[in-house]
Design a protein around this motif. Structure first.
Motif, mmCIF file in Angstrom:
data_model
loop_
_atom_site.group_PDB
_atom_site.id
_atom_site.type_symbol
_atom_site.label_atom_id
_atom_site.label_comp_id
_atom_site.label_asym_id
_atom_site.label_seq_id
_atom_site.Cartn_x
_atom_site.Cartn_y
_atom_site.Cartn_z
ATOM 1 N N THR A 101 33.218 -21.584 91.720
ATOM 2 C CA THR A 101 32.693 -23.081 91.679
ATOM 3 C C THR A 101 31.997 -22.990 92.878
ATOM 4 O O THR A 101 32.286 -22.508 93.957
ATOM 5 C CB THR A 101 33.946 -23.724 91.951
ATOM 6 O OG1 THR A 101 34.768 -23.735 90.849
ATOM 7 C CG2 THR A 101 33.584 -25.420 92.314
ATOM 8 N N ILE A 102 30.595 -23.539 92.779
ATOM 9 C CA ILE A 102 29.752 -23.769 93.711
ATOM 10 C C ILE A 102 29.644 -25.129 94.283
ATOM 11 O O ILE A 102 29.149 -25.633 95.465
ATOM 12 C CB ILE A 102 28.552 -23.264 93.641
ATOM 13 C CG1 ILE A 102 27.836 -24.040 92.495
ATOM 14 C CG2 ILE A 102 28.233 -21.886 93.289
ATOM 15 C CD1 ILE A 102 26.371 -23.586 91.976
ATOM 16 N N HIS A 103 30.386 -26.489 93.690
ATOM 17 C CA HIS A 103 30.395 -27.536 94.012
ATOM 18 C C HIS A 103 31.454 -28.099 93.147
ATOM 19 O O HIS A 103 31.514 -28.118 91.912
ATOM 20 C CB HIS A 103 28.936 -28.156 93.598
ATOM 21 C CG HIS A 103 28.915 -29.649 93.877
ATOM 22 N ND1 HIS A 103 28.913 -30.271 95.437
ATOM 23 C CD2 HIS A 103 29.042 -30.813 93.243
ATOM 24 C CE1 HIS A 103 28.947 -31.665 95.057
ATOM 25 N NE2 HIS A 103 29.085 -31.923 93.893
ATOM 26 N N LYS A 104 32.262 -29.072 93.760
ATOM 27 C CA LYS A 104 33.148 -29.882 93.319
ATOM 28 C C LYS A 104 33.157 -31.151 93.768
ATOM 29 O O LYS A 104 33.846 -31.328 95.102
ATOM 30 C CB LYS A 104 34.466 -29.140 93.047
ATOM 31 C CG LYS A 104 35.624 -29.871 92.154
ATOM 32 C CD LYS A 104 36.745 -28.738 92.100
ATOM 33 C CE LYS A 104 38.006 -29.605 91.073
ATOM 34 N NZ LYS A 104 38.933 -28.490 90.881
ATOM 35 N N ALA A 105 32.917 -32.164 93.170
ATOM 36 C CA ALA A 105 33.188 -33.641 93.741
ATOM 37 C C ALA A 105 33.736 -34.530 92.425
ATOM 38 O O ALA A 105 34.625 -34.006 91.754
ATOM 39 C CB ALA A 105 31.864 -34.208 94.586
ATOM 40 N N ARG A 106 32.564 -35.446 92.249
ATOM 41 C CA ARG A 106 32.905 -36.161 90.913
ATOM 42 C C ARG A 106 32.835 -35.115 89.653
ATOM 43 O O ARG A 106 33.408 -35.225 88.777
ATOM 44 C CB ARG A 106 31.603 -37.328 90.830
ATOM 45 C CG ARG A 106 31.740 -38.071 89.647
ATOM 46 C CD ARG A 106 30.625 -38.971 89.754
ATOM 47 N NE ARG A 106 30.470 -39.973 90.877
ATOM 48 C CZ ARG A 106 29.482 -40.147 91.162
ATOM 49 N NH1 ARG A 106 28.222 -40.047 90.571
ATOM 50 N NH2 ARG A 106 29.252 -40.914 92.380
ATOM 51 N N ASN A 107 31.785 -34.293 89.805
ATOM 52 C CA ASN A 107 31.359 -33.172 88.806
ATOM 53 C C ASN A 107 31.574 -31.955 89.357
ATOM 54 O O ASN A 107 31.799 -31.764 90.704
ATOM 55 C CB ASN A 107 29.873 -33.409 88.302
ATOM 56 C CG ASN A 107 29.511 -35.017 87.777
ATOM 57 O OD1 ASN A 107 30.134 -35.455 86.960
ATOM 58 N ND2 ASN A 107 28.467 -35.450 88.318
ATOM 59 N N GLU A 108 31.921 -30.984 88.529
ATOM 60 C CA GLU A 108 32.009 -29.601 89.023
ATOM 61 C C GLU A 108 30.875 -28.664 88.601
ATOM 62 O O GLU A 108 30.385 -28.787 87.164
ATOM 63 C CB GLU A 108 33.480 -28.954 88.733
ATOM 64 C CG GLU A 108 33.823 -27.888 89.107
ATOM 65 C CD GLU A 108 35.140 -27.435 88.977
ATOM 66 O OE1 GLU A 108 35.521 -26.119 89.584
ATOM 67 O OE2 GLU A 108 35.873 -28.088 88.244
ATOM 68 N N ILE A 109 30.289 -27.608 89.363
ATOM 69 C CA ILE A 109 29.728 -26.734 88.841
ATOM 70 C C ILE A 109 29.939 -25.442 89.213
ATOM 71 O O ILE A 109 30.342 -25.054 90.385
ATOM 72 C CB ILE A 109 28.155 -26.959 90.031
ATOM 73 C CG1 ILE A 109 27.658 -28.418 89.398
ATOM 74 C CG2 ILE A 109 27.047 -26.036 89.322
ATOM 75 C CD1 ILE A 109 26.533 -28.665 90.482
ATOM 76 N N LYS A 110 29.720 -24.565 88.193
ATOM 77 C CA LYS A 110 30.018 -23.045 88.519
ATOM 78 C C LYS A 110 28.932 -22.181 87.999
ATOM 79 O O LYS A 110 27.898 -22.540 87.220
ATOM 80 C CB LYS A 110 31.281 -22.724 87.535
ATOM 81 C CG LYS A 110 32.432 -23.581 88.061
ATOM 82 C CD LYS A 110 33.663 -23.242 86.992
ATOM 83 C CE LYS A 110 35.077 -23.593 87.564
ATOM 84 N NZ LYS A 110 36.041 -23.306 86.721
ATOM 85 N N VAL A 111 28.799 -20.947 88.543
ATOM 86 C CA VAL A 111 28.019 -19.948 88.174
ATOM 87 C C VAL A 111 28.738 -19.016 87.117
ATOM 88 O O VAL A 111 29.831 -18.401 87.579
ATOM 89 C CB VAL A 111 27.433 -19.371 89.499
ATOM 90 C CG1 VAL A 111 26.710 -18.101 88.871
ATOM 91 C CG2 VAL A 111 26.694 -20.059 90.252
ATOM 92 N N ILE A 112 28.333 -18.921 86.195
ATOM 93 C CA ILE A 112 28.805 -18.041 85.021
ATOM 94 C C ILE A 112 27.926 -17.034 84.545
ATOM 95 O O ILE A 112 26.784 -17.381 84.204
ATOM 96 C CB ILE A 112 29.334 -18.755 84.068
ATOM 97 C CG1 ILE A 112 30.371 -19.865 84.435
ATOM 98 C CG2 ILE A 112 30.171 -18.043 82.791
ATOM 99 C CD1 ILE A 112 30.897 -20.847 83.467
ATOM 100 N N ASP A 113 28.205 -15.796 84.725
ATOM 101 C CA ASP A 113 27.492 -14.687 83.877
ATOM 102 C C ASP A 113 27.593 -14.484 82.415
ATOM 103 O O ASP A 113 28.696 -14.479 82.008
ATOM 104 C CB ASP A 113 27.713 -13.363 84.677
ATOM 105 C CG ASP A 113 27.002 -12.278 83.939
ATOM 106 O OD1 ASP A 113 25.788 -11.973 84.460
ATOM 107 O OD2 ASP A 113 27.345 -11.540 83.129
ATOM 108 N N HIS A 114 26.593 -14.647 81.668
ATOM 109 C CA HIS A 114 26.564 -14.280 80.295
ATOM 110 C C HIS A 114 25.478 -13.680 79.718
ATOM 111 O O HIS A 114 24.248 -13.875 79.857
ATOM 112 C CB HIS A 114 26.690 -15.803 79.234
ATOM 113 C CG HIS A 114 26.762 -15.711 78.095
ATOM 114 N ND1 HIS A 114 27.896 -15.355 77.405
ATOM 115 C CD2 HIS A 114 25.904 -15.977 77.076
ATOM 116 C CE1 HIS A 114 27.704 -15.109 76.234
ATOM 117 N NE2 HIS A 114 26.338 -15.610 75.826
ATOM 118 N N ASN A 115 25.787 -12.368 79.087
ATOM 119 C CA ASN A 115 24.810 -11.479 78.605
ATOM 120 C C ASN A 115 23.743 -11.029 79.765
ATOM 121 O O ASN A 115 22.547 -10.789 79.363
ATOM 122 C CB ASN A 115 23.920 -12.158 77.442
ATOM 123 C CG ASN A 115 24.638 -12.129 76.197
ATOM 124 O OD1 ASN A 115 25.745 -11.586 75.963
ATOM 125 N ND2 ASN A 115 24.307 -13.163 75.259
ATOM 126 N N GLY A 116 24.503 -10.817 81.102
ATOM 127 C CA GLY A 116 23.453 -10.282 81.820
ATOM 128 C C GLY A 116 22.714 -11.133 82.887
ATOM 129 O O GLY A 116 21.975 -11.001 83.694
#
Length: 265
Positions: free
Chosen positions: A49-64
């Motif tokens: 998770t790189i940000h979590k308040a009203r909304n949440e943001i994550k960095v996710i690896d997919h297919n490199g």
């Protein structure tokens, strides 16, 4: 668009099922359709998770590829009805606005909306991760930041490009302006773009768009001076930039005082 219908609308695949609706940029359709359909599981299993308040943001690896996935807060009942029948969801607006201003944002991949009893519940927006070095907030706060004036001048030219494309970012605030340094200078990208307006901007509206930076008068003067070098305007442009900035600060600080919060002039 109905249950089971599959339609190619460049540059997107548009597919609507009984309980979800999503679009994928054609560039990523083959690699990301399954990822998008299973985004709830991918998001839940990921801890980056790189940000979590009203909304949440994550960095996710997919297919490199590193992607940024934004999960929007589940709306209240009233807004679930509004977003289901009368207004586009924030996820959809983020994706479609990205397509409109493709050169100013990280590459959009797609969005998906999940419905329960015909009402919007969960929604996600997915984009390619932009490897930025800092946001505009850092040089604004750190007076010793390297090449501050050069950054502000480059930012002014970037803002002018945005305005010349008839784009007004309604949340043009420090955390939404990403900056990457390269051999040729600085590259800027915008995030949090579901609140955008598209029209021919007047000089006053151009000046007003700097107001949410919470920059000092000196910093804004550097930006406005550079902006004026590349935009034909009247001599009071700098005064207009400073006026709207100070007006915004007064309003924000007044609200903070009413709540008993500390203010920052």
């Amino acid at each position: 668009m109905y249950l089971g219908r599959k339609e190619l609308i460049s540059p997107n695949f548009v597919i609507i099922l009984s309980m979800n609706k999503y679009k994928i940029h054609t560039k990523y359709a083959a690699a990301f359709e399954s990822f998008l359909l299973n985004i709830k599981a991918h998001f839940s299993d990921n801890t980056n998770t790189i940000h979590k308040a009203r909304n949440e943001i994550k960095v996710i690896d997919h297919n490199g590829m590193n992607t940024v996935v934004k999960s929007f807060k589940i709306p209240n009942l009233f807004n679930r009805i509004v977003y289901s029948f009368f207004r586009d969801s924030k996820a959809k607006k983020s994706y479609e606005n990205s397509l409109k201003i493709i050169n100013f944002v990280p590459q959009p991949i797609g969005y998906i909306e999940f419905y329960n009893s015909s009402l919007l519940k969960n929604s996600y927006f997915v984009s390619q991760k932009f490897d930025y070095d800092f946001t505009i907030r850092e040089p604004l706060l750190d007076k010793s930041f390297d090449e501050r004036d050069k950054i502000f001048q480059a930012f002014a030219r970037f803002t002018l490009e945005l305005h010349n494309e008839n784009i007004f970012h309604d949340d043009y605030s420090p955390g939404n302006i990403l900056i990457q340094k390269d051999v040729n200078g600085y590259i800027f990208k915008l995030v949090d773009i579901n609140r955008m307006k598209f029209y021919d901007l007047s000089q006053m509206e151009r000046a007003k768009n700097f107001s949410k930076l919470w920059a000092s008068d000196d910093e804004l003067t550097v930006m406005a001076t550079e902006y004026m070098k590349h935009y034909e305007c009247t001599s009071d442009f700098i005064d207009q930039v400073l006026y709207f900035s100070n007006k915004n600060k007064k309003i924000k600080n007044f609200k903070k005082r009413l709540k008993g919060q500390a203010v920052n002039d």
